[in-house]
Design a protein around this motif. Structure first.
Motif: not given
Lengths: 415, 390
Positions: A6-20
């Motif tokens: 079964p294919v589950f829709e994956e929620t992207p992990p809530q990580v703050e984007p790295a800013r350099g």
């Protein structure tokens, strides 16, 4: 029939984007005042240590290693017999290749039969896993004065790789006899070193002796350790007492005292006409010592086998001996593999102790060269001891990484 | 009701489990006894043939060797030299164990630090030290570091607090002044008072619910009483500074360079193992514990001190104590640089013609006693931990 996963829709992990890198540094290095202080102090220390190390490495005089490299590797092996250690090296290259290859092939076949995916070990993975050893070989070869050792080493690596592929394509009927091939090759390596006018282990030295004492110590001590472990779990009080007594007595004393006993006291308790050589007596002491430790390792494995396994074996009417051999031991020994590698590492480090009794193994060799007239009083201990440390470190570090990998793979220690 | 006559069928003797068990045990016991007897027989015969004593009377003979760093003359009896060696081994163990615990725990916690540099540096320390033979580390510290210190005449002297040269390392120490006895009594009283304060704060906290701060209260009571006693008695403890007097160091705490080298090397080595244990134990505490601590807004320090550490320590203490055992056994490696502990003296005396079997028997016996004491501590600690938590 195939079952679609079964294919589950994956929620992207809530990580703050790295800013350099600045943001990363603020989060991981300077997130509060004491961390900032720590970072600055430690950075100063690390930079100072690295600078000192680099300066030392660049300015050191490596002549002492170049001149004594053979002593470090094989001790005082006669110079006109050098083909013998090389022949033994090739035997070991073939052995490790064939055994590794046929183990891989066995895993592949088992995976195919059970329909599980099989991930093939690529050359790249092997390089990633064993890069410290490859780097060490390169470092050691950089101290050689002729090109022959380099060519011979490359040859051994190629032969080992070839044997690996040979081991993979061996037919199953032949693969069952891999252990025999290994035994024959080990015997061949010993004969090539000692047979027909060669030098027996009494005359060995350097890294070769460390490796010999480690392998021989573990291999010979293993059966004794197994018996002691079984004895310790036996329901017969006399057998249990004997086993526990031996194991605890040996584990309570340092190896060096056992080695001293091997050097000075064994002669008193064996008949007067039996006079084993010095290295043999060291080996006996090491085996007597290791057996107790291996017994504890094996006991750990035996305890890891669920009781239900034994009960099930009894239920289907297996005799006690068959229960042990077919049900308990295969599972127990499989579970002990990582701990056995750990024991191997610890013995490899402990083989340096024979230096105290004046045997020229690697550590002693790197130590005594400082009293050669050319280097006396020059304070080159830093250079030579670091060289020995590098060799031991690479060996132990690689093995401990392999042990951790095996532990994950075998699922030991997972609850 | 029909009574079925039960026919008691005894199996033949060679298949009767009880008989087999007895026979196997008797055979094994007899085999071990015979082996021991043969070894004993060889031993006494060989000792006699070599003209060596078979008993332990030789312990009253003169030592015949010089022990560096002690005032025992070569004409003193052997047992005095051996006792001195036990003292020297203990000097390593007693100083080493607290220090290696401190370093090990610090490095282990540091490996899990959120500070990237701290974690990596701690990891580097552990991975390097753990995988090098301890004997090599000892030889390195002694030959490549300590022996490169300045010679005695040009000792490095840090304002009379520390004196370093390649033979000794001396630190400022304490000496007893007049009135030291009464001061000890006052300290004992202060300890009792502190215990009382501790108990009172605990009671009060239980009754009224105010925070007890019992440690701070007890410490405060102890410090105040001790300070009053110290000044009232006119300074019963004085500082003793090390003094370089010609070829000898006097005063303060003075140790041979070999002693410090072994101590430093073994502490560094064992601490790397302790750090691994501490790290593993902290990771073994379920994540939920840490998350729960966050949820009730504990500070990072409080989380570590009250939630993680108490649980991690339960896992860590047995393997850490077995590292203490390893440390104790590894002190025997001091033989390589000539520090006069148990193994070194035994080795020297055997070389001097004393009977090897008896000397080795005493040596192993000494280490076994150390091991037994430490195992006893393990068992007591284990039992206490289990009682507290389960």
């Amino acid at each position: 029939m195939t079952v679609e996963a079964p294919v589950f829709e994956e929620t992207p992990p809530q990580v703050e984007p790295a800013r350099g890198p600045m943001d990363w540094a603020r989060k991981n290095l300077f997130n509060n005042w004491y961390n900032s202080l720590l970072t600055l102090a430690l950075a100063a220390l690390v930079i100072w240590a690295l600078a000192a190390l680099l300066g030392g490495l660049l300015s050191a005089d490596y002549e002492i290693i170049r001149a004594n490299l053979r002593l470090f590797m094989i001790g005082e092996f006669p110079a006109d017999q050098l083909w013998r250690p090389w022949a033994a090296t090739y035997c070991f290259a073939v052995m490790f290749g064939v055994v590794g290859g046929s183990l891989a092939a066995g895993a592949r076949d088992r995976a195919n039969e059970s329909g599980l995916p099989y991930v093939r070990t690529t050359l790249r993975q092997i390089v990633i896993r064993f890069w410290p050893i490859l780097a060490l070989i390169a470092v050691v070869l950089s101290f050689t004065t002729t090109v022959t050792p380099t060519l011979l080493t490359i040859g051994a690596l190629v032969v080992g790789l070839g044997s690996y592929y040979l081991g993979r394509v061996l037919p199953r009927a032949v693969r069952r006899w891999t252990w025999l091939i290994a035994v024959v090759l080990i015997a061949a390596s010993y004969i090539s070193l000692a047979g027909f006018g060669g030098v027996g282990w009494q005359g060995w030295g350097g890294l070769q002796l460390n490796l010999f004492l480690t392998f021989a110590g573990i291999l010979v001590a293993f059966p004794f350790g197994l018996l002691l472990a079984l004895g310790r779990r036996s329901s017969l009080p006399v057998i249990r007492t004997i086993s526990v007594g031996y194991i605890e007595l040996v584990r309570g004393v340092p190896l060096i005292t056992v080695l001293i006993a091997g050097a000075f006291a064994i002669g008193f308790i064996i008949p007067r006409d039996v006079r084993p050589g010095f290295v043999t007596r060291m080996l006996i002491a090491i085996i007597a010592f290791e057996a107790a430790y291996i017994a504890e390792v094996v006991r750990g494995g035996l305890q890891a086998v669920p009781r239900g396994q034994v009960e099930a074996a009894h239920a289907v009417g297996l005799a006690p001996w068959k229960t042990m051999r077919l049900i308990v031991l295969p599972q127990a020994l499989r579970a002990t593999i990582p701990a056995m590698v750990g024991q191997f590492i610890s013995l490899f480090k402990d083989t340096t102790l024979v230096a105290v009794l004046g045997i020229t193994e690697l550590l002693e060799a790197t130590f005594v060269v400082n009293s050669q007239t050319a280097y006396l009083g020059k304070g080159l201990f830093v250079v030579t001891l670091s060289f020995a440390a590098l060799i031991f470190w690479v060996g132990c570090y690689t093995m401990s990484r392999e042990s951790r990998r095996l532990e994950r793979k075998l699922g030991v220690g997972e609850r | 009701v029909t009574v079925v006559e039960e026919t008691r069928h005894r199996p033949p003797l060679w298949r009767d489990v009880r008989v087999l068990r007895a026979v196997i045990q008797v055979l094994a016991g007899a085999a071990v006894l015979i082996i021991l007897y043969v070894l004993w027989f060889n031993l006494t015969n060989n000792l006699r043939a070599a003209g060596l004593p078979t008993g332990f009377d030789f312990l009253t003979q003169p030592l015949g060797v010089d022990i560096p760093g002690s005032d025992i003359s070569p004409s003193a009896p052997i047992w005095r030299g051996l006792l001195n060696a036990v003292k020297n081994t203990l000097a390593l163990v007693v100083v080493g164990i607290p220090l290696l615990t401190l370093i090990g725990v610090l490095v282990g916690v540091a490996r899990l630090s959120t500070n990237w540099l701290v974690a990596k540096a701690a990891g580097l320390y552990v991975e390097i030290l753990r995988n090098i033979p301890p004997l090599l580390i000892i030889l390195f510290v002694f030959n490549a570091v300590v022996l490169r210190f300045p010679v005695l005449q040009e000792s490095l002297n840090i304002s009379d607090l520390v004196i370093v040269n390649n033979r000794y390392l001396a630190m400022v120490g304490f000496t007893a002044q007049p009135n030291f006895g009464p001061f000890l009594a006052i300290m004992a009283v202060a300890l009792v008072v502190a215990a009382g304060v501790w108990w009172w704060r605990t009671r009060r906290s239980e009754e009224t619910g105010v925070p007890h701060h019992r440690f701070l209260w007890a410490l405060g009571a102890f410090t105040i009483l001790t300070l009053i006693g110290f000044f009232a008695l006119g300074g019963p403890i004085g500082l003793s500074r090390p003094i370089l007097d010609g070829r000898a160091l006097e005063g303060g705490y003075t140790g041979l360079a070999a002693y410090w080298a072994v101590l430093a090397a073994l502490i560094l080595y064992t601490a790397s193992h302790v750090a691994e244990i501490v790290r593993g134990s902290i990771l073994a505490v379920p994540r939920g514990q840490s998350e729960a601590a966050n949820a009730i807004a504990l500070t990072p320090f409080q989380r570590l001190r009250y939630v993680i550490m108490p649980q991690a320590m339960r896992i860590a203490i047995p393997p850490i104590i077995s590292q203490y055992l390893n440390f104790t056994k590894n002190t025997s490696l001091a033989i390589a640089i000539g520090y006069a502990e148990m193994t070194r003296i035994t080795f020297q005396l055997i070389g001097n013609g004393q009977p090897a079997p008896q000397m080795i028997f005493l040596l192993m016996g000494g280490y076994l006693i150390f091991s037994l004491i430490i195992s006893l501590i393990v068992n007591v600690v284990n039992r206490r931990m289990q009682l507290v938590t389960r």
